[in-house]
Design a protein around this motif. Structure first.
Motif, mmCIF file in Angstrom:
data_model
loop_
_atom_site.group_PDB
_atom_site.id
_atom_site.type_symbol
_atom_site.label_atom_id
_atom_site.label_comp_id
_atom_site.label_asym_id
_atom_site.label_seq_id
_atom_site.Cartn_x
_atom_site.Cartn_y
_atom_site.Cartn_z
ATOM 1 N N ASP A 213 19.114 11.190 18.038
ATOM 2 C CA ASP A 213 20.106 12.235 18.273
ATOM 3 C C ASP A 213 19.924 13.330 17.205
ATOM 4 O O ASP A 213 19.864 13.006 16.012
ATOM 5 C CB ASP A 213 21.498 11.575 18.181
ATOM 6 C CG ASP A 213 22.594 12.593 17.995
ATOM 7 O OD1 ASP A 213 22.650 13.525 18.807
ATOM 8 O OD2 ASP A 213 23.370 12.468 17.017
ATOM 9 N N PRO A 214 19.803 14.598 17.599
ATOM 10 C CA PRO A 214 19.544 15.657 16.604
ATOM 11 C C PRO A 214 20.566 15.672 15.466
ATOM 12 O O PRO A 214 20.202 15.809 14.293
ATOM 13 C CB PRO A 214 19.627 16.942 17.435
ATOM 14 C CG PRO A 214 19.333 16.522 18.823
ATOM 15 C CD PRO A 214 19.858 15.130 18.962
ATOM 16 N N LYS A 215 21.837 15.490 15.805
ATOM 17 C CA LYS A 215 22.869 15.486 14.766
ATOM 18 C C LYS A 215 22.686 14.250 13.859
ATOM 19 O O LYS A 215 22.776 14.346 12.624
ATOM 20 C CB LYS A 215 24.256 15.459 15.439
ATOM 21 C CG LYS A 215 25.416 15.400 14.475
ATOM 22 C CD LYS A 215 25.613 16.695 13.733
ATOM 23 C CE LYS A 215 26.785 16.583 12.758
ATOM 24 N NZ LYS A 215 26.782 17.708 11.811
ATOM 25 N N VAL A 219 21.889 13.902 9.795
ATOM 26 C CA VAL A 219 22.683 13.089 8.854
ATOM 27 C C VAL A 219 21.760 12.156 8.071
ATOM 28 O O VAL A 219 21.880 12.023 6.853
ATOM 29 C CB VAL A 219 23.760 12.277 9.607
ATOM 30 C CG1 VAL A 219 24.503 11.351 8.642
ATOM 31 C CG2 VAL A 219 24.732 13.200 10.329
ATOM 32 N N LEU A 220 20.826 11.534 8.790
ATOM 33 C CA LEU A 220 19.874 10.640 8.117
ATOM 34 C C LEU A 220 19.096 11.373 7.038
ATOM 35 O O LEU A 220 18.888 10.864 5.938
ATOM 36 C CB LEU A 220 18.898 10.062 9.149
ATOM 37 C CG LEU A 220 19.450 8.964 10.053
ATOM 38 C CD1 LEU A 220 18.543 8.762 11.263
ATOM 39 C CD2 LEU A 220 19.590 7.653 9.273
ATOM 40 N N ASP A 221 18.687 12.586 7.366
ATOM 41 C CA ASP A 221 17.928 13.385 6.405
ATOM 42 C C ASP A 221 18.748 13.621 5.133
ATOM 43 O O ASP A 221 18.220 13.547 4.021
ATOM 44 C CB ASP A 221 17.544 14.715 7.068
ATOM 45 C CG ASP A 221 16.556 15.476 6.225
ATOM 46 O OD1 ASP A 221 15.566 14.869 5.807
ATOM 47 O OD2 ASP A 221 16.790 16.676 5.961
ATOM 48 N N GLY A 227 15.706 6.559 9.433
ATOM 49 C CA GLY A 227 16.375 5.941 10.574
ATOM 50 C C GLY A 227 16.752 4.515 10.220
ATOM 51 O O GLY A 227 16.566 4.075 9.080
ATOM 52 N N TRP A 228 17.300 3.809 11.202
ATOM 53 C CA TRP A 228 17.665 2.411 10.998
ATOM 54 C C TRP A 228 16.917 1.550 11.980
ATOM 55 O O TRP A 228 16.662 1.973 13.107
ATOM 56 C CB TRP A 228 19.169 2.204 11.250
ATOM 57 C CG TRP A 228 20.078 2.975 10.361
ATOM 58 C CD1 TRP A 228 20.718 4.148 10.659
ATOM 59 C CD2 TRP A 228 20.502 2.620 9.030
ATOM 60 N NE1 TRP A 228 21.492 4.551 9.597
ATOM 61 C CE2 TRP A 228 21.383 3.636 8.585
ATOM 62 C CE3 TRP A 228 20.216 1.567 8.176
ATOM 63 C CZ2 TRP A 228 21.980 3.611 7.328
ATOM 64 C CZ3 TRP A 228 20.807 1.541 6.928
ATOM 65 C CH2 TRP A 228 21.674 2.547 6.511
#
Lengths: 246, 153
Positions: A213-215, A219-221, A227-228
């Motif tokens: 998901d782009p959003k 957030v991950l960035d 990622g997870w």
């Protein structure tokens, strides 16, 4: 009452904001209430865990055994391609170039980061060094570890690999890496406490799809993660067994 | 040299008296079932053994047993972990090419729901002093056992 999310105190300072953004993202995606509670030290965080004040934790692998086996936490996910590795470094001018050059009675500077300390001590074994024939000083963070080395107040220092590489170039230019661990399988994990068990699958699904998901990717960035990936209970049990051998 | 194993298997290997150094910073990790059959291992395990992943998977861990190791050391290992306790010691391992490497091994039982379902072995770089202490000790133990193969492990 919102669920309480906490993060292992060894997270890098530049990603603090990222964990608050993650909290907001998680609340919106799950339609559940979460509140971020951060602790300055591992001891303070362990007290909160002991008092059952934590529901979701990005945990240091050293604490995973206690969380899983004593407090009933279950693994949700682990960060993609992000293993915990340790570096042992010394002053750049030091006349040592390998672990085997180190002698008893040397001074080690370390932090309260438990898995890094464990890996650091483990890598000293080949020089017959342990807690009984070295002097260990604990300081509040990796910048202070570097400072002690630069000021020649310690012979070697233990760093989380990521934290070492986050040091300024100016500092790193005056330090020397003696050894870097390449263990690959020790990593932080996101664990859910007993109160969250009914939401386990929902949370796991949100997390493993977060990078699509782009959003979520943004957030991950901000958290410094790619990622997870799903972490099974057996994956976690295996890591706990492995930590137990160190 | 012909090696004999406790389960009746035997094989002939060339033993070369040359050490391969343990790689700095690495851990060699493997897991077996309760019979000692390999179920998981990491890249360092494969690299140091000289075998391919396909050659190792499903094989008994004794494939790495060096004839210089006394059977009593492995008996002690098995007796300890089967009681649910942690074992540690210094082990000389045999590679596929006949060379050897020393490790400091720690083996623990994998306990799930109260039962031992397998064993995890983690090896790290050993101290040269410890190895030098083990060499005469193991030679003495081996001489007492009076044989060069492993009937009990």
């Amino acid at each position: 009452m919102p669920y309480v999310l906490t993060v292992s105190p060894d997270f890098t300072p530049k990603h603090i904001a990222g964990w608050y953004i993650f909290n907001t993202w998680l609340q919106r995606q799950s339609d559940m209430g979460f509140h971020v509670e951060l602790y300055n030290s591992f001891n303070k965080q362990r007290e909160a865990i002991a008092d059952n004040k934590i529901d979701l934790i990005y945990a240091n692998p050293y604490d995973a055994a206690m969380l899983v086996r004593e407090k009933g936490f279950k693994a949700l996910a682990a960060p993609l391609a992000k293993a915990d590795e340790a570096i042992i470094a010394c002053n750049g001018e030091a006349k040592i170039s390998a672990i085997e050059d180190l002698k008893p009675d040397l001074k080690i500077v370390t932090t309260d980061d438990p898995d890094v300390h464990l890996m650091g001590m483990m890598m000293l074994e080949s020089a017959d060094l342990d807690k009984d024939n070295t002097n260990i000083e604990e300081v509040d963070g990796y910048v202070l570890v570097a400072k002690k080395l630069l000021q020649q107040q310690a012979d070697i220092g233990f760093f989380l690999k990521d934290a070492y590489h986050d040091l300024s170039r100016l500092i790193k230019d005056d330090l020397k890496i003696l050894i870097t661990s390449e263990i690959f399988v020790i990593r932080h994990i996101l664990l859910a406490g007993p109160e969250l068990q009914q939401h386990h699958q929902q949370l796991q699904s949100l997390l493993v799809n977060m990078h699509n998901d782009p959003k979520g990717a943004s957030v991950l960035d901000s958290m410094g993660l790619k990622g997870w990936e799903k972490q099974t209970q057996e994956d976690t049990e295996f890591m706990i067994d492995l930590m137990d051998t160190l | 040299m012909k090696l004999h194993y406790y389960d009746g298997n035997e094989r002939t290997v060339d033993i070369i008296d040359q050490e391969v150094p343990f790689p700095d910073g690495r851990l060699i990790v493997s897991r077996t079932d309760t019979a000692g059959v390999l179920t998981h291992f990491n890249q360092s395990f494969t690299d140091m053994s000289g075998y391919t992943e396909e050659e190792l998977m499903g094989k008994n861990h004794y494939i790495l047993r060096h004839p210089d190791m006394p059977a009593a050391a492995f008996k002690d290992l098995w007796d300890t972990v089967q009681k649910g306790e942690k074992w540690s010691g210094y082990v000389k391992n045999l590679r596929k090419d006949g060379l050897f490497y020393w490790v400091h091994a720690v083996v623990i039982p994998n306990v799930r729901s109260g039962e031992i379902v397998g064993y995890t072995s983690v090896r790290r770089k050993p101290s040269r002093n410890k190895i030098n202490q083990c060499i005469p000790l193991y030679a003495e133990m081996l001489a007492e056992e009076g044989e060069q193969s492993c009937p009990t492990c």
